[in-house]
Design an enzyme around this catalytic site. Sequence first.
Site, mmCIF file in Angstrom:
data_model
loop_
_atom_site.group_PDB
_atom_site.id
_atom_site.type_symbol
_atom_site.label_atom_id
_atom_site.label_comp_id
_atom_site.label_asym_id
_atom_site.label_seq_id
_atom_site.Cartn_x
_atom_site.Cartn_y
_atom_site.Cartn_z
ATOM 1 C CE1 TYR A 19 -3.260 -2.976 0.939
ATOM 2 C CE2 TYR A 19 -1.751 -3.357 2.751
ATOM 3 C CZ TYR A 19 -2.797 -3.773 1.964
ATOM 4 O OH TYR A 19 -3.377 -4.985 2.207
ATOM 5 C CE1 TYR A 153 -7.291 -6.250 3.569
ATOM 6 C CE2 TYR A 153 -6.463 -8.020 4.964
ATOM 7 C CZ TYR A 153 -6.365 -7.245 3.826
ATOM 8 O OH TYR A 153 -5.350 -7.470 2.932
ATOM 9 C CG ASP A 254 -10.547 -14.062 7.343
ATOM 10 O OD1 ASP A 254 -9.553 -14.552 7.910
ATOM 11 O OD2 ASP A 254 -10.468 -13.171 6.478
ATOM 12 C CE LYS A 283 -2.253 -11.045 8.345
ATOM 13 N NZ LYS A 283 -3.576 -10.557 7.929
#
Length: 434
Positions: A19, A153, A254, A283
């Site tokens: 980003y 997200y 999620d 992760k």
Amino acid sequence: MTINQQQIDFDAEHIWHPYTNLSQPTPTFSVESAEGVYLHLTNGQKVIDGMSSWWSTIHGYNHPKLNEAIIQQVSKMSHVMFGGLTHEPAISLCQKLVDITHPNLDKVFLADSGSISVEVALKMALQYWYSNTKLSEQKRKQKTKFLTIKNGYHGDTFAAMSVCDPVNGMHSMFEGVLQKHLFVEAPSCRNDADWQASDIEEFKNCIDENVDQIAAVILEPIVQGAGGMRIYCPEFLRQVRKLCDQHGVLLIFDEIATGFGRTGKLFAYEHAGVCPDILCVGKALTGGTMSLAATLCTETISSTISSFEGGNLMHGPTFMGNPLACAVANASLELLQNSNWQSQVNSIESQLENELAECAQLESVADVRVIGAIGVIELKQAVDMHVIQPRLVELGVWIRPFGKLLYIMPPYIINPAELTKLTDAMKTITLEAC
Ligand SMILES: *Cc1c(COP(=O)(O)O)cnc(C)c1O
């Protein structure tokens, strides 16, 4: 070999970081090595990592057991394709994942990143309905929408992005390309004691009205991560589970950020005592050493997909089930299971509560929230990263705020003095923002 100025300049000129703007890049700091909770910067400075490299490095850096697992595996094979071949590291890992997750979750798809595990979860849900011969052909093909809550997200690939928060997930920029799904407000109550039936109303109406189109609900349970660092109450998840069951809609959790102990439970859904039909993890799966994720689902989903026509789940990345990543994930899960992560996360939680509480009174602060090993200060104004990032490094910490959010989720092995250094830096930044 240590990095030189030319290389730093090349980085700024040619390399996209997450980003970032290549014309006005925010400063980047070069890391030479990392050990425990410390990043050793090239300029000789040591900073305490408050981010666990985005939720992943739960055991700290350069862990001998994780290193050893990679070395052992690399001397056998780094990679073989997973189509038609299998290997012990993948099998052991999938056995462990089936063991530690809810008993209903017993089929595993190994994905190469979190976003891909979300793509696979969405695809599984679509294929489940497409293959569900209990419905008429017309009905089966209608079930193509996902319902979710705002501030979520789920990753940066297109299908994952289409269920991210419509505003901070940049839906307007990709209008016309992104599929349009259904969004309702995220619940506002933070714990069950404050539960209001109104918190589920919009969700209930939406699922009632659109049930023929909805394939699945997708949510981050208990903690919404990169979409706003919000915490919400378990009761919402129980209500969602009930409504999904009543309407025959699938439920996807999620847990890419929340999985493996981060919120104080091994999986955040345990706070609510509900089980999803499909679960994404990633992760912290490899302890922050390599990219790996997984999508788990129930027998009902897998058997429905598999009994229809070709019966194949249509996904299969080149590096699926990468042996190195699986071997180190096995080592990381063993480390976690043999550690006292629960008391580590509990102590981090109490210390964060004690040390961040006073910030709530400050002029610049909108909210302070803590759960497990996650501490968040929400400011009233967005911070200027060009100024704040070097300031945080000067304070001896690696914290990477976004927008109005100053937050940490440190490695579980952090000690109280190191954690205080992180919370002190957060306080300093908060005071300076006043
Ligand atoms: C980080 C994250 C993802 C995406 O994972 P990547 O490995 O970055 O693709 C998806 N969902 C949640 C909740 C995440 O925190």
